[in-house]
Design a protein around this motif. Structure first.
Motif, PDB file in Angstrom:
ATOM      1  N   ASN A   1     -31.424  94.118  48.010  1.00 54.41           N
ATOM      2  CA  ASN A   1     -30.624  93.387  48.992  1.00 54.41           C
ATOM      3  C   ASN A   1     -31.380  93.258  50.307  1.00 54.41           C
ATOM      4  OD1 ASN A   1     -28.345  92.830  47.517  1.00 54.41           O
ATOM      5  ND2 ASN A   1     -27.360  94.766  48.029  1.00 54.41           N
ATOM      6  N   ASN A   2     -31.185  92.150  51.021  1.00 51.43           N
ATOM      7  CA  ASN A   2     -31.791  92.031  52.347  1.00 51.43           C
ATOM      8  C   ASN A   2     -31.100  92.991  53.307  1.00 51.43           C
ATOM      9  OD1 ASN A   2     -29.748  90.627  54.124  1.00 51.43           O
ATOM     10  ND2 ASN A   2     -29.852  89.150  52.461  1.00 51.43           N
ATOM     11  N   ILE A   3     -31.704  93.169  54.467  1.00 55.40           N
ATOM     12  CA  ILE A   3     -31.228  94.182  55.415  1.00 55.40           C
ATOM     13  C   ILE A   3     -29.785  93.921  55.865  1.00 55.40           C
ATOM     14  CG2 ILE A   3     -32.226  93.092  57.458  1.00 55.40           C
ATOM     15  CD1 ILE A   3     -33.006  96.464  57.598  1.00 55.40           C
ATOM     16  N   PHE A   4     -29.424  92.650  56.038  1.00 53.04           N
ATOM     17  CA  PHE A   4     -28.064  92.352  56.484  1.00 53.04           C
ATOM     18  C   PHE A   4     -27.040  92.682  55.387  1.00 53.04           C
ATOM     19  CE2 PHE A   4     -29.311  88.987  59.908  1.00 53.04           C
ATOM     20  CZ  PHE A   4     -29.879  90.006  60.651  1.00 53.04           C
ATOM     21  N   ALA A   5     -27.380  92.419  54.134  1.00 55.25           N
ATOM     22  CA  ALA A   5     -26.484  92.770  53.027  1.00 55.25           C
ATOM     23  C   ALA A   5     -26.262  94.284  53.010  1.00 55.25           C
ATOM     24  CB  ALA A   5     -27.073  92.290  51.709  1.00 55.25           C
ATOM     25  N   ARG A   6     -27.304  95.034  53.305  1.00 58.59           N
ATOM     26  CA  ARG A   6     -27.189  96.503  53.314  1.00 58.59           C
ATOM     27  C   ARG A   6     -26.360  96.992  54.493  1.00 58.59           C
ATOM     28  NH1 ARG A   6     -32.986  98.420  52.963  1.00 58.59           N
ATOM     29  NH2 ARG A   6     -33.620  96.243  52.942  1.00 58.59           N
ATOM     30  N   ILE A   7     -26.438  96.284  55.620  1.00 54.90           N
ATOM     31  CA  ILE A   7     -25.599  96.633  56.777  1.00 54.90           C
ATOM     32  C   ILE A   7     -24.132  96.353  56.438  1.00 54.90           C
ATOM     33  CG2 ILE A   7     -24.960  95.858  59.113  1.00 54.90           C
ATOM     34  CD1 ILE A   7     -28.004  95.589  59.660  1.00 54.90           C
ATOM     35  N   ILE A   8     -23.867  95.189  55.847  1.00 55.99           N
ATOM     36  CA  ILE A   8     -22.495  94.781  55.498  1.00 55.99           C
ATOM     37  C   ILE A   8     -21.885  95.779  54.516  1.00 55.99           C
ATOM     38  CG2 ILE A   8     -21.185  92.996  54.245  1.00 55.99           C
ATOM     39  CD1 ILE A   8     -23.397  91.021  55.501  1.00 55.99           C
TER      40      ILE A   8
END
Ligand code: AMP
Length: 110
Positions: free
Chosen positions: A4-11
Motif C-alpha cells: 500500500n502507498n503511504i497514504f493508504a497506510r495512514i488511513i
C-alpha cells in the motif's frame, strides 16, 4: 503482494500520523513537512490515483473532499486570513504520492 502507498497506510492506521478528521469517505491529516503554518492533506479513503481518475461515477468523492476542505479551514481558523488549495497531478505536476490528495495551506498573517 503489492504494498500500500503511504497514504493508504495512514488511513488504515498502519502507520502513525496526526489525523484531524475521518469519515467513511475521506481522511484529513497534517502534512509531515508543512510548507505553511497550517498544512493539511485531504485524502479519499478509497485509492484514486490522481485527478485524472475522477469521472462521473466518483465525482461525489471530490465534492466531499472539497466541502471538508472548507470545513477544516474554518475549524482551523484560517478561513479569514486566507488559504491556498492545491492538487498536484502526476510527476510533471509535482505529485509524489500516487493517491489523490488536496493540500490545504494557510495560517500566514499579513
Ligand atoms: P504531493 O507532492 O502533492 O504528492 O504531496 C505529498 C505530500 O505528502 C507532501 O507535502 C509530503 O510532505 C506529504 N507526506 C509525505 N509523507 C507523509 C506522511 N507520512 N505523513 C504526512 N504527510 C506526508
Amino acid at each position: 503482494m503489492k504494498k500500500n502507498n503511504i497514504f493508504a497506510r495512514i488511513i488504515n492506521k498502519q502507520i502513525k500520523s496526526d489525523i484531524l478528521y475521518q469519515d467513511d469517505i475521506i481522511t484529513i491529516f497534517k502534512d509531515i513537512f508543512p510548507k505553511y503554518p497550517v498544512h493539511v492533506l485531504i485524502v479519499p479513503n478509497k485509492k484514486i490515483k490522481n485527478l485524472n481518475a475522477i469521472n462521473n461515477t466518483n465525482q461525489n468523492i471530490l465534492n466531499h473532499m472539497l466541502i471538508h476542505t472548507i470545513k477544516i479551514a474554518k475549524k482551523l481558523k484560517i478561513h479569514k486570513t486566507g488559504y491556498k488549495v492545491l492538487i498536484n497531478c502526476n510527476k510533471g505536476g509535482g505529485q509524489e504520492i500516487p493517491h489523490l490528495h488536496i493540500h490545504l495551506m494557510g495560517g500566514v498573517k499579513k
